[in-house]
Design a protein around this motif. Structure first.
Motif, PDB file in Angstrom:
ATOM      1  N   ARG A 116      97.569  17.305  45.108  1.00 20.62           N
ATOM      2  CA  ARG A 116      96.147  16.993  45.024  1.00 20.62           C
ATOM      3  C   ARG A 116      95.526  17.411  43.699  1.00 20.62           C
ATOM      4  O   ARG A 116      94.419  16.960  43.358  1.00 20.62           O
ATOM      5  N   ARG A 117      96.207  18.266  42.934  1.00 22.95           N
ATOM      6  CA  ARG A 117      95.643  18.696  41.657  1.00 22.95           C
ATOM      7  C   ARG A 117      96.043  17.762  40.510  1.00 22.95           C
ATOM      8  O   ARG A 117      95.589  17.914  39.379  1.00 22.95           O
ATOM      9  N   ALA A 123      89.699  11.253  39.910  1.00 24.64           N
ATOM     10  CA  ALA A 123      90.674  10.176  39.762  1.00 24.64           C
ATOM     11  C   ALA A 123      91.116   9.688  41.135  1.00 24.64           C
ATOM     12  O   ALA A 123      91.210  10.473  42.086  1.00 24.64           O
ATOM     13  N   PRO A 124      91.398   8.369  41.280  1.00 27.81           N
ATOM     14  CA  PRO A 124      91.819   7.830  42.578  1.00 27.81           C
ATOM     15  C   PRO A 124      93.030   8.548  43.175  1.00 27.81           C
ATOM     16  O   PRO A 124      93.122   8.704  44.387  1.00 27.81           O
ATOM     17  N   LEU A 125      93.966   8.999  42.322  1.00 29.41           N
ATOM     18  CA  LEU A 125      95.148   9.681  42.845  1.00 29.41           C
ATOM     19  C   LEU A 125      94.750  10.906  43.654  1.00 29.41           C
ATOM     20  O   LEU A 125      95.285  11.136  44.736  1.00 29.41           O
ATOM     21  N   ARG A 126      93.822  11.681  43.153  1.00 30.34           N
ATOM     22  CA  ARG A 126      93.360  12.856  43.894  1.00 30.34           C
ATOM     23  C   ARG A 126      92.708  12.442  45.205  1.00 30.34           C
ATOM     24  O   ARG A 126      92.919  13.067  46.249  1.00 30.34           O
ATOM     25  N   SER A 239      93.733   5.247  30.707  1.00 28.44           N
ATOM     26  CA  SER A 239      92.589   5.622  31.539  1.00 28.44           C
ATOM     27  C   SER A 239      91.758   4.462  32.062  1.00 28.44           C
ATOM     28  O   SER A 239      91.132   4.571  33.115  1.00 28.44           O
ATOM     29  N   ARG A 240      91.713   3.341  31.334  1.00 27.67           N
ATOM     30  CA  ARG A 240      90.767   2.280  31.704  1.00 27.67           C
ATOM     31  C   ARG A 240      91.387   0.911  31.923  1.00 27.67           C
ATOM     32  O   ARG A 240      90.728   0.014  32.447  1.00 27.67           O
ATOM     33  N   SER A 268      92.933   3.166  38.128  1.00 27.51           N
ATOM     34  CA  SER A 268      91.933   2.965  39.184  1.00 27.51           C
ATOM     35  C   SER A 268      92.538   2.190  40.343  1.00 27.51           C
ATOM     36  O   SER A 268      92.458   0.959  40.405  1.00 27.51           O
ATOM     37  N   ILE A 269      93.171   2.905  41.254  1.00 25.06           N
ATOM     38  CA  ILE A 269      93.737   2.310  42.474  1.00 25.06           C
ATOM     39  C   ILE A 269      92.789   2.671  43.604  1.00 25.06           C
ATOM     40  O   ILE A 269      92.785   3.820  44.079  1.00 25.06           O
TER      41      ILE A 269
END
Length: 531
Positions: A116-117, A123-126, A239-240, A268-269
């Protein structure tokens, strides 16, 4: 490509989880994915360390710092024995070497917080990791599964996607929900045809495991390596650039992890039900769309996003997705998308209107007819790749058609390799015999000549260009067979008088033969009577 050896190894892991008490296929897949992700992170860290040593530079980022995570460790009596566990304990070689009980403690209490870190704040991953849960019940089972995972080949980028694909095939609902992975070589063809650029904003509105986005990133690495040395370009790419949408939480987590394993933790998922949610915040946001969305019939009229029905009044998902692509693309943006064959020729009013829009209002560039077996064993439906650009002012002069017969694999449910694995895809160098088994390099080469020599091809060729006026006159039918001409071998026939003369001769011969036979039978009968 999922080989028999890899299948048997995944089956062994799956069976171990099943017999160990995890009977829900979805849970099995999620737990395996978490462990595969951890192993993949260690592989990525090892590669980064090796590259830093080779360059003589400092490591840019240490995913597994040798510092405590602050989560206290307790003994069996509840007494605290440590203030935390080192992140380095989760590096795969150290994790694998832990005793079963300690490995279970590390996974149960420290693995999910560690994952989670990852990624930057917000960010979407988190976000997707926030719903992740560790559910392997015993250290003994975990230790067995970890040993089996260690034996999986994970060095090649595509192997991770292949593992996801095969695991998805073992989830009963996967095929019904359309959650299957587009073959990588077909993805690579679509990516090569659209040629991603360093300034693109790329979107897959039905991203699944993010295969299209990963392939686009790989294309940039191979064709624009300098982008990674340009600070501004690299920041944009990492990033974008990449955006993926899905409405399945598991797919979002898989997609986010897949992008992270390829170096895009901030991709961005995000959750979005692409056909039912309004798109005002993303209208005209992307310069490139790559997609093979699931086509599941019709939606309820009240559920469809109103900004899509304003483009085309329909409930058919295959048409709504095309409306969505036009809604999301910037002017000048381009797309390569898979559609079912019915989109190309159906006489339904909405189907014809969508085709008219693509031809008259936008710039329809190409149609690649795919063989029906490309998506087996999940589906046998005939499909095609549409390539177009949003212009809002027309621009279609002619449409390039290509009839793809073979993709390098058998077109049955087994999908066996017909050429070696390194000969798959659009960039393979093939012998004359191999070229008959893999059309993708030919398709790409001809596509690149669509404004030149391809315009002179006859309609009997594998590919040809059809003028817009002819397509409009045909009711905007986009099926290749509508315009193809069949080449017949010339056959010379004898004049009818000669044929009749020979028939009469044959007829006389038959009568003469019958008369001779009657004489012979009469003589035989006379001889029998005399005896």
């Amino acid at each position: 490509m999922i080989t028999g050896d890899l299948k048997s190894k995944v089956d062994a892991i799956w069976n171990a989880m099943w017999t160990g008490g995890l009977s829900n296929p979805q849970t099995v897949m999620e737990q395996l994915t978490l462990l595969l992700f951890l192993k993949g992170l260690d592989d990525a860290q090892t590669l980064a360390e090796r590259q830093a040593r080779a360059r003589g530079t400092a490591l840019e980022r240490d995913l597994f710092p040798d510092q405590l995570d602050g989560i206290a460790i307790h003994d069996e009596n509840g007494e605290k024995i440590a203030d935390g566990r080192s992140y380095a304990d989760l590096r795969w070689p150290r994790f694998v070497a832990l005793p079963a009980a300690e490995m279970q403690e590390a996974a149960q209490n420290h693995l999910i917080p560690f994952l989670r870190r990852l990624g930057s704040d917000g960010a979407p991953l988190r976000k997707h990791m926030a719903s992740a849960r560790y559910e392997i019940p015993t250290g003994r089972l975990l230790s067995k599964v970890v040993d089996l995972i260690s034996d999986l080949p994970m060095k090649q980028r595509d192997t991770k996607g292949d593992l996801y694909e095969y695991m998805l095939s073992k989830v009963a609902a996967a095929g019904q929900n359309g959650q299957f992975r587009t073959p990588r070589h077909i993805i690579n063809l679509m990516v090569a045809m659209t040629e991603p650029r360093r300034d693109d904003f790329i979107c897959d509105p039905a991203c699944g495991t993010a295969g299209f986005l990963v392939a686009a990133a790989d294309y940039l690495r191979a064709h624009d390596a300098d982008a990674w040395t340009n600070t501004e370009a690299r920041q944009h790419i990492e990033s974008r650039m990449f955006h993926g949408h899905d409405f399945d939480g598991t797919m979002l987590r898989l997609g986010a992890m897949n992008m992270a394993l390829h170096g895009f933790e901030d991709a961005s998922i995000v959750y979005r039900d692409s056909l039912t949610q309004e798109h005002g915040d993303e209208a005209e946001a992307y310069s490139l769309i790559l997609a093979n969305p699931p086509f599941a019939g019709s939606l309820d009229a009240e559920a469809v996003a109103k900004d899509l029905t304003r483009i085309v009044n329909t409930r058919k998902t295959e048409l709504l997705f095309l409306a969505l692509f036009l809604r999301l693309l910037k002017r000048g943006g381009r797309a390569a998308v898979v559609v079912p064959d019915g989109v190309l020729f159906s006489s339904n009013k909405a189907h014809k209107e969508v085709r008219r829009m693509l031809v008259e209002d936008q710039q329809l560039q190409g149609v690649v007819k795919l063989p029906a077996g490309v998506f087996r064993p999940y589906a046998g439906v005939s499909t095609a790749i549409l390539l177009f650009q949003r212009t809002d002012s027309g621009g279609t002069e002619g449409v390039w058609f290509y009839d793809l017969h073979a993709d390098g694999l058998s077109l049955d449910d087994k999908r066996n390799l017909l050429v070696s694995e390194d000969k798959l895809g659009p960039w393979a160098e093939l012998s004359e015999d191999e070229a008959k088994l893999n059309d993708l390099p030919d398709a790409l080469a001809r596509w690149q000549e669509r404004e030149g020599a391809e315009k002179d091809n006859p309609r009997t060729a594998r590919s040809f260009v059809v003028p817009k006026e002819e397509i409009a006159a045909a009711g905007y039918d986009l099926s290749l067979n509508r315009y193809r001409e069949i080449e017949h071998d010339a056959v010379e026939h004898e004049p009818p008088t000669e044929i009749l003369s020979r028939l009469r001769e044959m007829e006389r011969d038959i009568f003469d033969g019958l008369e001779e036979l009657e004489k012979m039978l009469a003589e035989d009968n006379t001889n029998v009577a005399a005896e």
